[in-house]
Design a protein around this motif. Structure first.
Motif, short mmCIF file in Angstrom:
data_model
loop_
_atom_site.label_atom_id
_atom_site.label_comp_id
_atom_site.label_asym_id
_atom_site.label_seq_id
_atom_site.Cartn_x
_atom_site.Cartn_y
_atom_site.Cartn_z
N UNK A 221 -18.02 -24.60 119.83
CA UNK A 221 -17.45 -24.40 118.50
C UNK A 221 -17.52 -25.67 117.65
N UNK A 222 -17.60 -25.47 116.33
CA UNK A 222 -17.25 -26.49 115.35
C UNK A 222 -15.99 -26.03 114.65
N UNK A 223 -15.00 -26.89 114.62
CA UNK A 223 -13.77 -26.60 113.88
C UNK A 223 -13.85 -27.36 112.56
N UNK A 224 -13.78 -26.62 111.46
CA UNK A 224 -13.88 -27.22 110.12
C UNK A 224 -12.59 -26.95 109.35
N UNK A 225 -11.74 -27.96 109.26
CA UNK A 225 -10.48 -27.88 108.52
C UNK A 225 -10.65 -28.77 107.29
N UNK A 226 -10.85 -28.16 106.14
CA UNK A 226 -11.21 -28.90 104.93
C UNK A 226 -10.57 -28.26 103.71
N UNK A 227 -10.59 -28.98 102.61
CA UNK A 227 -10.04 -28.42 101.37
C UNK A 227 -10.56 -29.18 100.16
N UNK A 228 -10.36 -28.58 99.02
CA UNK A 228 -10.82 -29.18 97.77
C UNK A 228 -9.75 -29.18 96.70
N UNK A 229 -9.80 -30.15 95.83
CA UNK A 229 -8.98 -30.15 94.62
C UNK A 229 -9.86 -29.76 93.44
N UNK A 230 -9.45 -28.73 92.75
CA UNK A 230 -10.10 -28.25 91.54
C UNK A 230 -9.06 -28.28 90.41
N UNK A 231 -9.51 -28.23 89.17
CA UNK A 231 -8.55 -28.08 88.09
C UNK A 231 -7.75 -26.79 88.26
N UNK A 232 -8.36 -25.82 88.93
CA UNK A 232 -7.67 -24.54 89.17
C UNK A 232 -6.70 -24.61 90.35
#
Length: 595
Positions: free
Chosen positions: A392-403
């Protein structure tokens, strides 16, 4: 200097100042979860770079306390340093308070920088140690004394968020908080937490990595607002707009002298758990202090309809980026060189293609194989490994958008996986779906519902050693209170789930030196019908990213759980497929097939 050399240098300063034990938390001057480079004293002394932990340095020992998310990482990073790891919450492991009470005796002195310890914590330490005849020294920044080439305090440009993003003007928010002050009969409100200040004033900055906040303090009365910050960070147009709305800017450090001018007949509302001890101790004796939660906490956590709708848009954008990433990863693994770090860069490039993307919302966790068992692992050039066509690859990520802010975890099948891995992959997914599809009476807290996520693992006699979910800010901190999912009922874990609250739903399972699995969606709380039994509530999934069916065992799921997954995948295809190219769309159709 090496870690051992830094500890030795700190020992020398402790001797010079008559300090027998020195406490080094992770915190900045504002109680932030993540801190700017200037404030990373605990990391500098110990070498441990996790986001949570406290060091205690004595002449004959050095210890680091951290929680279950970081046991493996901390053990690796402390190896050879001479610093002992204390695993918080484990049997027979003393708390920091217990340790200090046992090891500090009559005539000894505990030191810490009072700006980095909350007023509540300082008061508790004083009560515990006073019985032992132990004194406190709170005015020395001893780590700063020995830190060569310490980074400067951040001073990133401040921006103002338009009402189309916030859904509420700064003046309306201020009016709401002033009304709450009246109800509490408070003359003055002292606010020190950076995300609360940014929310209240509709400003954002970049003074904490991945957290768009501004180093500042704020003092509000019914007639005035004093903002203590670095004027150089404020463009003229932002400063003018703040001034127009009654906000006066004063130097960042001047707060400590300013609070000394409070008159003795004043009533000041602040949160001692968040305001630092030096600031609170500078308030004159005789001033009445109302020690309560920040008045901004709940209004900030309950997103208004504009914010919720913007978050839906942000999650579609993020879902497009993540879906493209998963397709790229599964298509290319074993064919081209891919490592954890190069995968991280590729995902960032997909997010950067989305309109109104600002930056990551936290340092991405792309962990392959046994690295995924380290709950908050993140790759470095020293730890980076190739991703191979298995496990497995575990991908825990996130982004900041103006929304808004996103936070998503997917566990992605790279090739052959074992029956055991599939069993736990499916169990964790069942728990995530069951919690995310809960229907409940108004008045429930996260503790009431947490067992829905853990149930499939508990049935197997297994569990995971972290919370099941946390609140998420709007273009702010990715971890935001007061809403959460935790199985233990403890003080501070009693927030009622309100309409508009956005929370993560992220159960997991980890086998040290083996594999790690986590599935995470963000959910928004909404009102259902109202009956003779009261108001009912439910959740709506915001995250729109497929789960990897290559590791799902349908026979392990109930018919209802399969229906939940199929319905969710139908939404993912409907909302994400229009933004994909033909090959990606064909792949997504198969990836969201009915099971």
């Amino acid at each position: 200097m090496t870690v051992k050399e830094r500890v030795a240098a700190l020992h020398a300063r402790m001797k010079e100042t008559g300090i027998d034990a020195y406490l080094i938390p992770t915190d900045d001057f504002h109680g932030s979860e993540y801190v700017g480079e200037y404030f990373k004293c605990r990391k500098y002394i110990t070498g441990f770079n996790g986001s949570a932990g406290t060091a205690v340095i004595m002449q004959d020992m050095a210890g680091l306390w951290t929680d279950g998310r970081y046991f493996i990482q901390a053990a690796n990073q402390l190896e050879g340093t001479g610093i002992t790891l204390f695993k918080m919450g484990e049997p027979e492991v003393p708390t920091i308070h217990e340790f200090l009470k046992k090891n500090l005796t009559q005539g000894m002195c505990l030191g810490f920088d009072g700006r980095t310890i909350s007023a509540k914590e300082a008061s508790e330490l004083e009560k515990i140690l006073d019985k032992n005849g132990v004194s406190l020294s709170v005015d020395y920044d001893l780590v700063g004394d020995i830190w060569e080439n310490r980074p400067a305090l951040s001073c990133e440009p401040v921006m103002e968020l338009d009402i189309k993003w916030t859904g509420e003007s700064r003046t309306d928010k201020i009016a709401r908080i002033r009304k709450a002050m009246e109800e509490k009969e408070a003359d003055t409100f002292v606010l020190t937490s950076l995300d609360d200040i940014a929310w209240l004033l509709n400003i954002r900055g970049g003074d904490v990595h991945c957290c768009p906040v501004v180093l500042s303090y704020l003092i509000m009365t019914q007639k005035a607002i004093k903002l203590f910050a670095n004027e150089k960070a404020f463009p003229a147009e932002v400063l003018d707009a703040l001034t127009k709305d009654g906000v006066t800017l004063l130097p960042y450090d001047s707060i400590y002298e300013y609070v000394k001018t409070f008159e003795k007949d004043m009533t000041v509302l602040l949160c001692k758990q968040k305001a630092n001890s030096r600031l609170v101790s500078n308030i004159p004796a005789g001033v009445k202090i109302l020690d309560e939660e920040n008045l901004t906490l709940l209004p900030k956590a309950i997103k208004n309809p504009v914010e919720v709708e913007n978050e839906r848009i942000a999650h579609i954008k993020d879902g497009v980026a993540l879906t493209k990433f998963i397709y790229w990863l599964k298509k290319n693994v074993g064919k081209i060189p891919i490592t954890e770090l190069s995968a991280e860069e590729k995902l960032y490039s997909f997010r950067a293609q989305q309109e109104n993307f600002i930056d990551n919302s936290f340092d991405p966790i792309i962990s392959y194989g046994k690295h995924a068992a380290i709950v908050h692992y993140f790759a470095t050039p020293e730890t980076d490994i190739p991703i191979e066509p298995r496990s497995f690859v575990l991908a825990d990520t996130g982004g900041n958008y103006y929304e808004g802010t996103t936070d998503t975890t997917r566990t992605i099948v790279m090739g052959s996986v074992t029956d055991e891995e599939k069993k736990f992959f499916t169990a964790v997914l069942r728990g995530m779906l069951n919690l995310g599809n809960a229907k409940f009476r108004y008045g429930c807290t996260g503790a009431n519902l947490d067992c829905l996520a853990r149930g499939p693992l508990w049935e197997l006699g297994k569990d995971f050693n972290h919370g099941t979910g946390h609140g998420v800010g709007y273009l702010l901190n990715v971890h935001e209170g007061p809403n959460n999912f935790r199985w233990k009922i403890v003080p501070g874990n009693t927030a009622v789930l309100e309409e508009g609250m956005i929370t993560s739903d992220e159960p997991g399972y980890y086998v040290e030196d083996g594999f790690g699995i986590r599935h995470e969606n963000m959910i928004v709380c909404k009102k259902a019908e109202k009956t003779e039994y009261g108001q009912f509530m439910y959740f709506e999934f915001l995250t729109m990213v497929p789960f990897d069916l290559d590791a799902v065992v349908p026979e392990q799921m109930t018919a209802h759980e399969r229906e939940l997954l199929n319905n969710y995948h139908a939404q993912v295809y409907e909302k994400i497929s229009p933004y994909l190219d033909e090959d990606e769309r064909v792949w997504l159709k198969e990836a969201t097939r009915t099971i």
